[in-house]
Write a protein that holds these residues in place. Sequence first.
Motif, PDB file in Angstrom:
ATOM      1  N   THR A 632       0.844  -1.211   0.000  1.00  0.00           N
ATOM      2  CA  THR A 632       0.000   0.000   0.000  1.00  0.00           C
ATOM      3  C   THR A 632       0.869   1.247   0.000  1.00  0.00           C
ATOM      4  O   THR A 632       2.008   1.229   0.459  1.00  0.00           O
ATOM      5  N   CYS A 633       0.288   2.320  -0.490  1.00  0.00           N
ATOM      6  CA  CYS A 633       0.938   3.626  -0.311  1.00  0.00           C
ATOM      7  C   CYS A 633       0.320   4.258   0.942  1.00  0.00           C
ATOM      8  O   CYS A 633      -0.671   3.747   1.458  1.00  0.00           O
ATOM      9  N   VAL A 634       0.886   5.369   1.417  1.00  0.00           N
ATOM     10  CA  VAL A 634       0.331   5.945   2.656  1.00  0.00           C
ATOM     11  C   VAL A 634      -1.062   6.543   2.437  1.00  0.00           C
ATOM     12  O   VAL A 634      -1.880   6.607   3.351  1.00  0.00           O
ATOM     13  N   GLY A 635      -1.327   6.980   1.206  1.00  0.00           N
ATOM     14  CA  GLY A 635      -2.674   7.401   0.840  1.00  0.00           C
ATOM     15  C   GLY A 635      -3.188   8.588   1.604  1.00  0.00           C
ATOM     16  O   GLY A 635      -2.427   9.384   2.172  1.00  0.00           O
ATOM     17  N   ALA A 636      -4.531   8.680   1.639  1.00  0.00           N
ATOM     18  CA  ALA A 636      -5.172   9.886   2.168  1.00  0.00           C
ATOM     19  C   ALA A 636      -4.849  10.156   3.633  1.00  0.00           C
ATOM     20  O   ALA A 636      -4.980  11.284   4.096  1.00  0.00           O
ATOM     21  N   PHE A 638      -1.997  10.354   5.012  1.00  0.00           N
ATOM     22  CA  PHE A 638      -0.854  11.276   5.153  1.00  0.00           C
ATOM     23  C   PHE A 638      -0.486  12.041   3.885  1.00  0.00           C
ATOM     24  O   PHE A 638       0.036  13.136   3.956  1.00  0.00           O
ATOM     25  N   CYS A 639      -0.727  11.415   2.729  1.00  0.00           N
ATOM     26  CA  CYS A 639      -0.223  12.027   1.504  1.00  0.00           C
ATOM     27  C   CYS A 639      -1.167  13.107   1.001  1.00  0.00           C
ATOM     28  O   CYS A 639      -2.385  12.908   0.956  1.00  0.00           O
ATOM     29  N   ARG A 640      -0.581  14.228   0.541  1.00  0.00           N
ATOM     30  CA  ARG A 640      -1.450  15.338   0.120  1.00  0.00           C
ATOM     31  C   ARG A 640      -2.139  15.041  -1.204  1.00  0.00           C
ATOM     32  O   ARG A 640      -3.090  15.687  -1.573  1.00  0.00           O
ATOM     33  N   PHE A 641      -1.659  14.042  -1.965  1.00  0.00           N
ATOM     34  CA  PHE A 641      -2.339  13.707  -3.228  1.00  0.00           C
ATOM     35  C   PHE A 641      -3.418  12.644  -3.028  1.00  0.00           C
ATOM     36  O   PHE A 641      -4.209  12.382  -3.909  1.00  0.00           O
ATOM     37  N   GLY A 642      -3.381  11.990  -1.897  1.00  0.00           N
ATOM     38  CA  GLY A 642      -4.256  10.833  -1.686  1.00  0.00           C
ATOM     39  C   GLY A 642      -5.735  11.189  -1.727  1.00  0.00           C
ATOM     40  O   GLY A 642      -6.178  12.125  -1.075  1.00  0.00           O
ATOM     41  N   THR A 643      -6.476  10.435  -2.533  1.00  0.00           N
ATOM     42  CA  THR A 643      -7.921  10.676  -2.598  1.00  0.00           C
ATOM     43  C   THR A 643      -8.668   9.602  -1.811  1.00  0.00           C
ATOM     44  O   THR A 643      -9.851   9.731  -1.557  1.00  0.00           O
ATOM     45  N   VAL A 670      -2.308  -1.522  -3.446  1.00  0.00           N
ATOM     46  CA  VAL A 670      -3.358  -0.493  -3.389  1.00  0.00           C
ATOM     47  C   VAL A 670      -2.689   0.880  -3.342  1.00  0.00           C
ATOM     48  O   VAL A 670      -1.911   1.168  -2.419  1.00  0.00           O
ATOM     49  N   SER A 671      -2.975   1.708  -4.335  1.00  0.00           N
ATOM     50  CA  SER A 671      -2.479   3.085  -4.348  1.00  0.00           C
ATOM     51  C   SER A 671      -3.684   4.018  -4.241  1.00  0.00           C
ATOM     52  O   SER A 671      -4.748   3.723  -4.797  1.00  0.00           O
ATOM     53  N   ALA A 672      -3.471   5.139  -3.576  1.00  0.00           N
ATOM     54  CA  ALA A 672      -4.610   6.015  -3.331  1.00  0.00           C
ATOM     55  C   ALA A 672      -4.803   7.086  -4.407  1.00  0.00           C
ATOM     56  O   ALA A 672      -5.723   7.893  -4.332  1.00  0.00           O
ATOM     57  N   CYS A 673      -3.926   7.095  -5.401  1.00  0.00           N
ATOM     58  CA  CYS A 673      -4.137   8.003  -6.539  1.00  0.00           C
ATOM     59  C   CYS A 673      -3.360   7.460  -7.728  1.00  0.00           C
ATOM     60  O   CYS A 673      -2.525   6.566  -7.570  1.00  0.00           O
ATOM     61  N   PRO A 674      -3.595   7.978  -8.934  1.00  0.00           N
ATOM     62  CA  PRO A 674      -2.957   7.397 -10.123  1.00  0.00           C
ATOM     63  C   PRO A 674      -1.433   7.525 -10.154  1.00  0.00           C
ATOM     64  O   PRO A 674      -0.786   6.968 -11.031  1.00  0.00           O
ATOM     65  N   ARG A 675      -0.826   8.252  -9.214  1.00  0.00           N
ATOM     66  CA  ARG A 675       0.650   8.265  -9.175  1.00  0.00           C
ATOM     67  C   ARG A 675       1.182   6.873  -8.831  1.00  0.00           C
ATOM     68  O   ARG A 675       2.324   6.542  -9.064  1.00  0.00           O
ATOM     69  N   ASN A 676       0.340   6.106  -8.219  1.00  0.00           N
ATOM     70  CA  ASN A 676       0.549   4.658  -8.084  1.00  0.00           C
ATOM     71  C   ASN A 676       1.858   4.257  -7.394  1.00  0.00           C
ATOM     72  O   ASN A 676       2.628   3.440  -7.898  1.00  0.00           O
ATOM     73  N   CYS A 677       2.102   4.853  -6.225  1.00  0.00           N
ATOM     74  CA  CYS A 677       3.353   4.547  -5.504  1.00  0.00           C
ATOM     75  C   CYS A 677       3.434   3.090  -5.070  1.00  0.00           C
ATOM     76  O   CYS A 677       4.525   2.576  -4.835  1.00  0.00           O
ATOM     77  N   ALA A 678       2.301   2.400  -4.942  1.00  0.00           N
ATOM     78  CA  ALA A 678       2.347   0.984  -4.535  1.00  0.00           C
ATOM     79  C   ALA A 678       2.481   0.052  -5.736  1.00  0.00           C
ATOM     80  O   ALA A 678       2.357  -1.163  -5.601  1.00  0.00           O
TER      81      ALA A 678
HETATM   82  S1  SF4 Z   1      -0.090   6.850  -4.836  1.00  0.00           S
HETATM   83 FE1  SF4 Z   1      -0.809   8.921  -4.665  1.00  0.00          FE
HETATM   84  S2  SF4 Z   1      -1.709   8.936  -2.645  1.00  0.00           S
HETATM   85 FE2  SF4 Z   1      -0.448   7.193  -2.684  1.00  0.00          FE
HETATM   86  S3  SF4 Z   1       1.493   7.903  -1.815  1.00  0.00           S
HETATM   87 FE3  SF4 Z   1       1.633   8.030  -4.050  1.00  0.00          FE
HETATM   88  S4  SF4 Z   1       1.066  10.125  -4.464  1.00  0.00           S
HETATM   89 FE4  SF4 Z   1       0.359   9.690  -2.409  1.00  0.00          FE
END
Ligand code: SF4
Length: 803
Positions: A632-636, A638-643, A670-678
């Motif tokens: 997982t990414c940290v997502g909403a 903590f992350c300012r981009f997380g939706t 599971v990534s919380a936005c299309p930047r797809n860190c996970a």
């Molecule tokens: S995928 Fe989006 S929400 Fe998740 S850590 Fe990366 S930038 Fe933040």
Amino acid sequence: MKKKQLVMIGNGMAGVRVIEEILKMDREQYKITIFGNEPHPNYNRIQLSNVLQGNTTFEETIINDLQWYESNEIQLFTGEEVTQINTDEQYVISDIGRQVSYDELILATGSLPFILPIPGADKKGVIGFRDIKDCVEMIQTSKKYKKAAVIGGGLLGLEAAKGLIHLGMKVDVVHLMEHLMERQLDAVASNMLKAELETQGMNFLMEKATVELIGTDRVEGIRFKDGTEAKADLIVMAAGIKPNVKLASESGIYVNRGIVVNDFMETNVPHVYAVGECAEHREVVYGLVAPLYEQGKVLAKTLCGQKENGYKGSITGTQLKVSDIDLFSAGEIYDDPTSKSIVVHNEYEGIYKKVLIRNDRIVGIVLYGDTKDSNRLYRMLTEKQDVSESTTISFLQSGEAVESNDIASMPNDEVVCGCNGISKETIVQAIKEEGVSTVEQVGGCTNAGRSCGRCKPVIQEIIAYTLGDEFTHAAEKKTVCGCTSLSRDEVVAEIQVKGLTTIKEVMNVLEWKTDEGCSKCRPALNYFLGMVHPAYVDDRDSRLVNEKMHANIQKDGTYSVIPRMYGGVTTAKDLRKLADVAEKYDVQLLKITGGQRIGLYGLEKDQLPAVWEELGMPSGYAYGKTLRTVKTCVGAQFCRFGTQDSMSLGIELEKRFERLDTPHKVKMGVSACPRNCAEAGIKDVGIVGLDGGWEIYVAGNGGTDLRAGDLLCKVKTEEEIYEITGAFLQYYREAALYLERTSTWIERVGLDHVKDVLANEKKRKELNERLNATLARYEEPWARAIEEPAIREAYYRKRELVK
Ligand code: SF4
Ligand SMILES: Cc1cc2nc3c(=O)[nH]c(=O)nc-3n(C[C@H](O)[C@H](O)[C@H](O)COP(=O)(O)OP(=O)(O)OC[C@H]3O[C@@H](n4cnc5c(N)ncnc54)[C@H](O)[C@@H]3O)c2cc1C
Ligand SMILES: NC(=O)c1ccc[n+]([C@@H]2O[C@H](COP(=O)([O-])OP(=O)(O)OC[C@H]3O[C@@H](n4cnc5c(N)ncnc54)[C@H](O)[C@@H]3O)[C@@H](O)[C@H]2O)c1
Ligand code: FES
């Protein structure tokens, strides 16, 4: 009766064949220990040329996997080199100080590449071509550099050169002599070969003696005796091999070129034997597998107390494994005043055939462009048949393709597979009596086709000829393994229809060809039964070795411990526990894994239950064909981009589906936005958050067969994700072949088909019901091992060193 200790040094093709032969004859006599200094189980060295040429994968070269050693109770020490033999007190010592006693000792140390003793030979980028490591280096170098030179225009050099061209490099082949493959081909055949290889992209530098390799740290070129130079970023030395005999000679065992053996493969020291490329028999050292396998059979008989006639030496036949080149050579190749030759040279069609005859016996064969006669002529040569009545026509037939007629007229005792010495009769017998119907199955029963593979087309023809009308149907079917002629779907259907509930029952009712099955079908049947019957009681001993141990076996025989860290999230308390346990058990390595958790590496088998007990954490199943991790990414949070809240969703998915048996491993992200860190796009199931919803991707793969996941659907709620992911997993469980990743499964059945199934609400519901019924049966594996002494005794007893 106490078993005798049999120790083998060298885990290569010849040595392991001896062990296979011993196991066929007598399983009870020996406790077997093998040392191999390569970090792999026994693999098909011959196929390395095909790996380079892109015709096969490293995985496909494995002849005996770790499961095979485990199930035959063979103690294998990979990546460990034996450095001393004490022949008086009968023990060996390895480079890590392990001492193992023997009653009988086999030396099967193979050969080493001959590296020219010239200035610059120790520079970076100068390698031999002998093992997987060399192959990997060539593949990696080709990604960065463009120019290679192969020194040696023999079998090995030409196969390496072809591989490097396939990898996109420009290749010079540097050859010392006037003709290529001068040990196997005469001048005419050699020139034909050179012309063909030039059209395939090879550049030849003939009659060139290399005197120096130039460059600073890394090699940059070659300097020749005549003063000329050639550029090269990679040098592959393929100028021959030398038997690996240092250990033997330092241990007082008699060595000439190779380790000298008699007809029973005995050295001059009692209880010490040698086999394979390291052995010298009647002043000959062999470099092809056919004679080595013959030696292997003899040695196995010697060790099983069945000494018969012994090994008398071999005449070898060779072929080059380069696509579009058809050549065969055996025995003598050059005319001399005492021999006469029959030659057919069809320049128009590029065919050349020569048979050398002395005293009415064939003494040599060279075939180029058409090798259909090779088996027949080779047999006449090895059997020393009188050919005085033969005509040119009967010697050298036409170049027509092998057809049924040829199979019909092929004598029963004609050897079809030269590497393994298997005749037509043995293959026909396997087809008729064992019911096998594919080339792979014939190999399973007889060994035919398991080495260089050049006999496979003829085996295919024999199957077609023997099965007649049944053939087309049989050949189309991919069976579970050589123990059955049923396909995966047929076996699963029979389990369902006939209500079969145990592996033994399946084997009895479906008329398995072997009593106990094999390392391929046992784990598959265990999986099928568990998939069909939610309440199935797992047969632990039928699982693949890592699953059976609930731990990943490492190359040095130790194990890793990787607890769950749901969604990659941990706590200070858990980290402290990991640190305490790591210190207490003095683990060799603490590592953050690719799946966002922490692994403890280098534990002994008997330490595992205590380690898990002290950790008190659930198993991360890092060894299983099951859900591995949900990254997982940290997502909403903590992350300012997380939706979206990716961490909570990932943790919930991991908790819902952990421990589920699947056809192959399953990874999620599971990534919380299309930047797809996970990196959800390369997972079996990848979830990506959008404003107001989620996208679900499936069948991605970040491993060897890199594949971006396909968009399955978009959903709004987390409940929908659980429902669709559950249905997808269950459908994959029910429809894929055992050991098929989601990526290959989707390629096979098509994304649209899977979409159609999952779009049907009723089917989705039924799939989830069956999935949930199965999930209910799982329990934490280590809890039982900790509580039950019988399990600890059966699986985690201390490894005894054979001393
Ligand atoms: S995928 Fe989006 S929400 Fe998740 S850590 Fe990366 S930038 Fe933040
Ligand atoms: C690229 C390539 C293509 C080939 N193609 C063909 C072909 O088409 N047809 C054919 O017939 N043959 C072919 N050969 C040759 C064939 O592979 C060999 O003849 C065969 O592998 C030799 O078997 P072996 O067991 O004697 O030696 P190996 O397979 O070399 O095995 C010896 C093993 O012992 C290990 N070892 C050595 N010393 C120690 C020690 N002290 N402690 C622990 N381990 C040790 C080595 O690391 C090695 O793994 C090819 C070889 C290569 C490299
Ligand atoms: N298809 C096959 O059967 C196959 C394929 C690969 C390897 N092998 C086996 O692997 C082993 C090694 O193969 P190999 O081709 O290295 O051995 P090899 O001895 O058959 O051939 C080496 C070649 O290198 C040439 N050479 C020697 N010194 C040289 C120099 N200084 N510069 C340029 N050329 C030089 C020789 O003239 C010879 O043709 C052999 O036992 C071979 O049988 C077999
Ligand atoms: S001839 Fe090499 S595997 Fe059969």
